[in-house]
Motif scaffolding. Structure first.
Motif, short mmCIF file in Angstrom:
data_model
loop_
_atom_site.label_atom_id
_atom_site.label_comp_id
_atom_site.label_asym_id
_atom_site.label_seq_id
_atom_site.Cartn_x
_atom_site.Cartn_y
_atom_site.Cartn_z
N LEU A 122 0.82 -1.21 0.00
CA LEU A 122 0.00 0.00 0.00
C LEU A 122 0.86 1.26 0.00
N VAL A 123 1.87 1.28 0.82
CA VAL A 123 2.76 2.45 0.87
C VAL A 123 3.49 2.63 -0.45
N SER A 124 3.91 1.54 -1.05
CA SER A 124 4.63 1.62 -2.33
C SER A 124 3.74 2.19 -3.43
N GLN A 125 2.50 1.69 -3.55
CA GLN A 125 1.59 2.19 -4.57
C GLN A 125 1.19 3.64 -4.31
N TYR A 126 1.03 4.00 -3.05
CA TYR A 126 0.71 5.39 -2.69
C TYR A 126 1.86 6.32 -3.07
N LYS A 127 3.07 5.86 -2.87
CA LYS A 127 4.23 6.66 -3.23
C LYS A 127 4.31 6.86 -4.74
N PHE A 128 4.11 5.78 -5.50
CA PHE A 128 4.14 5.91 -6.96
C PHE A 128 3.05 6.86 -7.46
N TYR A 129 1.88 6.79 -6.83
CA TYR A 129 0.77 7.68 -7.23
C TYR A 129 1.13 9.14 -6.98
N LEU A 130 1.70 9.43 -5.81
CA LEU A 130 2.10 10.81 -5.52
C LEU A 130 3.19 11.29 -6.47
N GLU A 131 4.11 10.39 -6.83
CA GLU A 131 5.16 10.77 -7.79
C GLU A 131 4.57 11.11 -9.15
N ASN A 132 3.55 10.37 -9.57
CA ASN A 132 2.90 10.69 -10.85
C ASN A 132 2.23 12.05 -10.81
N LEU A 133 1.55 12.35 -9.69
CA LEU A 133 0.92 13.66 -9.56
C LEU A 133 1.96 14.78 -9.55
N GLU A 134 3.04 14.55 -8.84
CA GLU A 134 4.10 15.57 -8.79
C GLU A 134 4.72 15.79 -10.16
N GLN A 135 4.96 14.72 -10.91
CA GLN A 135 5.56 14.85 -12.22
C GLN A 135 4.63 15.58 -13.18
#
Length: 807
Positions: A308-321
Motif C-alpha cells: 500500500l505504501v509503495s503504490q501510494y508513493k508511486f501515485y504521488l510521484e505521478n501527480l508531482e511529475q
C-alpha cells in the motif's frame, strides 16, 4: 515428494511494473525466435550433410537422357539432332562409349546430378570433409524442421530416418517479406476507409465508455471487502495487482481519450486511498524485525502495508511529475497529450493533492504533500492558488494536536524568506486560521501538565508493610493505565507544538517588520499580530509598541493598516500587558482623530475593524479609561452613525449601548439642561480635553427617523437611556449579539436591505397634497445637508443655534 519451489515474494513482484513485464516478454520472444532461427540453420546443414553422405552412383548417358524426357520439346529436338546415330556404330565402339561415360568430363557429364566429379577417388574421404567442401547455396524456399528418428542399418550402411515437424505458427522472419507485400497489395487494392466526424465521435465515446467501465470494475474490486482481502493472501495479492493496474492507466496512450482517462484515474485513486488507508502511519521495518519470525497473519499484514505504501508513493510521484511538467512547459516526445491539455491535468492533480492533504494528515508522505502544496499558494493561476489556500485553511481548522500545522508553518516561513518577501499576502493570511489559543509561556515551568509522582522502592520499603506495598503496586499500575487512557501527556505535547508553531509565526512577522516595512505583506503581518498579540512574550512588548507607533506616525500606512496597528497594540495591553503600567493615549488619540475618515463608500468595510478596536479599548480596559474619554468617543460615534451605511450604523449604536451601560453618568448627553465647565470643541483631536460633557446627543433624534427599522429601534433604545428591562429595552436577538456580529448580519453586500424597507405611499391623492409632500421632502433634504455641513465645519455655531432653539 511435494514441489518445494518457492512462491515469489510480494516484494519481488512489486518491483516489476507492467512496462517491465512487457519488456521481459518481448525479450523472451526475441530469444525464442533467435533460437528457432539458429535451429533451422543447423537442420539445413545437417540435411545437406546427409544428402552428400548418401550419394548415388552416376547413371549412364542414355539413362540420364531418359530422365529428361519431361523437359521442353525444343531441348529434346536439339539433343536428338546433336546425338550420334548409335545404331550405325559397332558393338565395340558402343562399349567404348559406355566406358568413356564413366569417366566423363564437365562437358559430357549429367549437369542435373549433384554428385561431384570423380566420385571413386573420394570414397575414402569422411562425411565431415565432404560437408566442408560443399559450396554454400542461397535458401530459395523455406526450410522445414525435421524430427530425427532411430536410424536403420542395412547392407549398404546406416540410413538416418526423419519426419517433418508440423508447424502451426510460421516464423516471423519468414513472413516479413510476404507481410510487406500483402500490406502493399492491400493498400493499393483496398485503402482504409475515411471516417466522418460523427463516426469518429461515436468511436471516441465507445472507447471512453470502455475505459470508464474498466476503471469502475477495478475500483470496485479494490474496495470490496478489504478485511477479507487482508486476511486472505491470494485476495490481497489480487487487490494490490488491481491497484497497480489502475495506476498504470495514468499513462494512457490513446490520444483520443488520454486526457479524460488520466483525470478519471487520478480522482479514482484519490478516493480509493482515502478509503483503504489505515488510521495510523506505516513505518518501515528494521533489519531485526525482518529477521524475526512472526505469525502468518502478521506477515500478511506487513506485506499489505508495504504494498500500500509503495503504490501510494508511486501515485504521488505521478501527480508531482504532472505538475512539474506543466510548470516547466515540458513535453516528452512519446507523450500523446498536448501542452494546452496539460493545464487541466495539473489542476486535477492539485485537487487530488489538496484532498489528500486534508483527509490523510496522519499517513505517510504527508510532509511531501505539504512541500508541494504550499508553494502553489503563490502560483500565478488564481484557481490553483485558491485551491491550495482553502486546503491549508481546512487543515489548520481540523488539526487538533498541531503536527500538520507545524509542518505547514515551517514551509511557509522558508518560502517567504527564500523569495525575499515577494509572495502574495494570502500566503501569510493563512496564519490567521491557526487553532492556537494557549502556549507554553515559560518552557521550564512544570505547572502546565504536572506529572503523577509514584513512590520509589526505598520509600515503599521504609514506610509501608509488605501487604501495603503489594496493594500500592497494584494501585500504581491501575493509575498508569488510567493516565494512558486519558492521554494526559497529550496536553503537554500540544502546548509544545503550539509554542514552536507560534514562535516561527512571530519570527516571520518580526522579519517583515524589520526588513520589509514597505512590502505588501505588511497588512497581513499587522492583522496576524492583532490576532496573536496576547500570546507574545512580555519581554517584547515595549519594542513592539514602539515599532507600531512609529509605523502609524510615519504616515505611510493606509487607513486599514493603521487600524490593525491600533488593534495589535490593544490586544497586547489587554492580555499579558494588563499588568504593565502603560497608558496608550497616543493610540486612543489616533483612532479618535481618524474616525471621520470613514463614510458610506469604500471605507465602510473598515468599520468592522473599528468596532473590534472599540471593544478592546473600552470593554476590556474599562478600568483604565476615564469618563471624559468615554464621553468624547460616544459623541463622535453618534455623529459618525449619520454618514455610514445601515449595517455600520447598527454596529456603532450597539457599541454606544455598551458604553452607556459600562460607564456611569453617560446619560449627561441626553439632558439639554445639564451644564458644565467649558464649551464643547468637536474639532479638537484630544478626547480628554474636548469638553464632551457640555454637548448633547441630538443625532439620536435624526436616527430615530432613519429609513432602516433596526436603526430606528437602536436610536429609540438609546434615547430611553439604554434600559435592560421595560418598554424601551431591545429584543434578545439584538441585545445579546456583539456589535461586530450585527455589522455582518445587516450587511448590504447583496445590494438589498435586511430587513426590507417598506415604501411610503401618500394618503391623499389630490394634486395639492402631492405638491406639499414634495416640498417637505426637498426642505428636509436641504435641512439635513446644512446640519451635516454645520456639524463638520461650524460646530460652535450649530451648538449656539441649538441652545437658542431649545430656549
Amino acid at each position: 515428494r511435494k514441489n518445494t519451489k518457492r512462491v515469489p515474494s510480494f516484494r519481488k513482484l512489486l518491483r516489476t511494473s507492467k512496462i517491465k513485464l512487457d519488456n521481459k516478454l518481448k525479450n523472451k520472444q526475441y530469444k525464442q525466435q533467435s533460437a528457432a532461427k539458429k535451429y533451422r540453420k543447423e537442420q539445413k546443414k545437417l540435411r545437406e550433410a546427409v544428402r552428400d553422405a548418401i550419394s548415388r552412383k552416376p547413371f549412364p548417358l542414355e539413362e540420364s537422357k531418359k530422365k529428361q524426357v519431361g523437359k521442353s520439346e525444343k531441348r529434346e529436338e536439339d539433343e536428338e539432332e546433336d546425338a550420334l546415330p548409335l545404331d550405325m556404330m559397332d558393338e565395340d565402339d558402343l562399349k567404348l562409349m559406355e566406358d568413356l561415360a564413366q569417366k566423363a568430363s564437365f562437358l559430357t557429364r549429367d549437369l542435373s546430378s549433384d554428385e561431384p566429379v570423380h566420385v571413386k577417388k573420394r570414397k575414402h574421404e569422411s562425411v565431415i570433409d565432404k560437408y566442408e567442401k560443399v559450396p554454400r547455396r542461397m535458401q530459395t524456399e523455406p526450410e522445414k524442421e525435421l524430427i530425427h528418428l532411430l536410424p536403420i542399418k542395412d547392407k549398404g550402411g546406416i540410413i538416418p530416418q526423419s519426419i517433418e515437424k508440423p508447424v502451426l505458427n510460421v516464423a516471423q522472419d519468414e513472413e516479413e517479406d510476404t507481410e510487406e507485400m500483402e500490406e502493399a497489395e492491400d493498400f493499393s487494392e483496398e485503402p482504409l476507409p475515411v471516417l466522418t466526424p460523427e463516426e469518429m465521435a461515436a468511436q471516441r465515446r465507445q472507447k471512453l465508455q470502455e475505459r470508464k467501465m474498466h476503471i469502475a470494475a477495478l475500483a470496485s474490486a479494490i474496495l470490496s471487502e478489504p478485511d477479507n482481502n487482508v486476511a486472505d493472501f491470494g485476495s490481497f495479492l489480487n487487490q494490490i495487482k488491481k491497484l497497480k493496474e489502475l495506476r498504470a492507466m495514468l499513462m494512457e496512450q490513446d490520444p483520443n481519450v488520454a486526457v479524460i482517462v488520466r483525470k478519471l484515474v487520478m480522482v479514482s485513486l484519490m478516493e480509493i486511498f482515502k478509503d483503504i488507508v489505515p488510521s495510523y502511519k506505516i513505518r518501515p521495518l528494521t533489519e531485526a524485525e525482518k529477521a524475526t519470525k512472526v505469525k502468518k497473519e502478521t506477515q500478511k499484514l506487513r506485506e499489505f502495508e508495504e504494498g500500500l505504501v509503495s503504490q501510494y508513493k508511486f501515485y504521488l510521484e505521478n501527480l508531482e511529475q504532472t505538475i512539474k511538467d506543466w510548470k516547466q512547459r515540458k513535453l516528452k516526445k512519446s507523450n500523446v497529450i498536448s501542452l494546452k491539455a496539460y493545464k487541466g491535468l495539473a489542476e486535477i492533480a492539485v485537487k487530488c493533492l489538496c484532498e489528500l492533504l486534508v483527509a490523510l494528515p496522519h499517513f505517510n508522505f504527508h510532509n511531501n504533500i505539504i512541500v508541494l502544496i504550499v508553494p502553489l499558494m503563490n502560483d500565478a493561476s488564481k484557481m490553483i492558488s485558491e485551491l491550495c489556500f482553502e486546503a491549508v485553511k481546512k487543515l489548520f481548522k481540523q488539526d487538533k494536536l498541531g503536527y500538520a500545522s507545524l509542518g505547514v508553518v515551517k514551509v511557509i516561513s522558508g518560502l517567504v524568506r527564500g523569495r525575499n518577501y515577494d509572495v502574495r499576502p494570502e500566503v501569510l493570511k493563512v496564519f490567521l486560521h491557526l487553532r492556537i489559543k494557549e502556549v507554553e509561556l515559560q518552557k521550564d515551568s512544570e505547572d502546565i501538565a504536572p506529572k503523577k509522582k509514584f513512590m520509589t522502592y526505598k520509600e515503599k520499603r521504609k514506610n509501608l508493610s509488605r501487604m501495603q506495598r503489594k496493594w500500592k503496586k497494584a494501585e500504581e499500575k491501575l493509575e498508569r493505565e488510567l493516565l494512558e487512557a486519558e492521554a494526559s501527556e497529550s496536553k503537554e505535547k500540544k502546548l509544545k507544538l503550539h509554542t514552536e508553531t507560534l514562535n516561527i509565526v512571530f519570527v516571520t512577522y518580526f522579519r517583515i517588520l524589520k526588513k520589509a516595512q514597505k512590502s505588501p505583506l505588511l497588512p497581513a503581518v499587522l492583522e496576524g499580530l492583532a490576532k496573536f498579540a496576547h500570546l507574545i512574550n512580555v519581554e517584547f512588548f515595549d519594542d513592539l509598541l514602539i515599532v507600531l507607533h512609529s509605523l502609524i506616525a510615519s504616515g505611510g500606512l493606509s487607513y486599514r493598516e493603521s487600524l490593525h496597528c491600533i488593534l495589535s497594540a490593544f490586544h497586547i495591553l489587554s492580555g499579558q500587558g494588563d499588568v504593565l503600567n502603560i497608558d496608550p493615549m497616543k493610540f486612543y488619540t489616533h483612532l479618535y482623530k481618524t474616525l471621520f475618515s470613514l463614510h458610506a463608500g469604500g471605507t465602510n468595510d473598515d468599520i468592522g475593524i473599528v468596532l473590534q478596536c472599540l471593544d478592546v479599548m473600552f470593554a476590556k480596559r474599562r478600568k483604565q479609561v476615564s469618563q471624559q474619554r468615554a464621553l468624547a468617543f460616544l459623541k463622535r460615534l453618534s455623529t459618525l452613525a449619520l454618514h455610514v451605511l445601515p449595517n455600520s450604523s447598527v454596529g456603532i449604536l450597539a457599541t454606544n449601548r455598551v458604553l452607556m451601560q459600562t460607564f456611569p453618568k453617560m446619560d449627561l448627553l441626553l439632558d439639554n439642561e445639564s451644564q458644565g465647565s467649558g464649551v464643547y470643541l468637536p474639532e479638537l483631536d484630544e478626547p480628554e480635553h474636548c469638553n464632551a460633557q457640555n454637548t448633547a446627543l441630538w443625532e439620536l433624534h435624526l436616527l430615530q427617523r432613519h429609513y432602516h427599522p433596526t436603526v430606528q429601534k437602536f436610536a429609540a433604545h438609546l434615547l430611553a437611556g439604554a434600559p435592560s428591562e421595560g418598554s424601551g429595552a431591545l429584543s434578545l436577538d439584538l441585545s445579546q449579539r456583539p456589535a461586530t456580529e450585527l455589522f455582518e448580519a445587516y450587511s448590504m453586500r447583496g445590494m438589498t436591505f435586511n430587513p426590507p424597507v417598506a415604501s411610503v405611499t401618500p394618503r391623499r391623492k389630490d394634486t395639492f397634497s402631492q405638491m406639499d409632500s414634495f416640498i417637505d421632502e426637498e426642505l428636509n433634504k436641504q435641512l439635513q445637508q446644512r446640519i451635516s455641513e454645520t456639524v463638520v465645519h461650524k460646530p460652535l455655531d450649530f451648538a449656539k443655534h441649538l441652545k437658542e432653539s431649545s430656549l
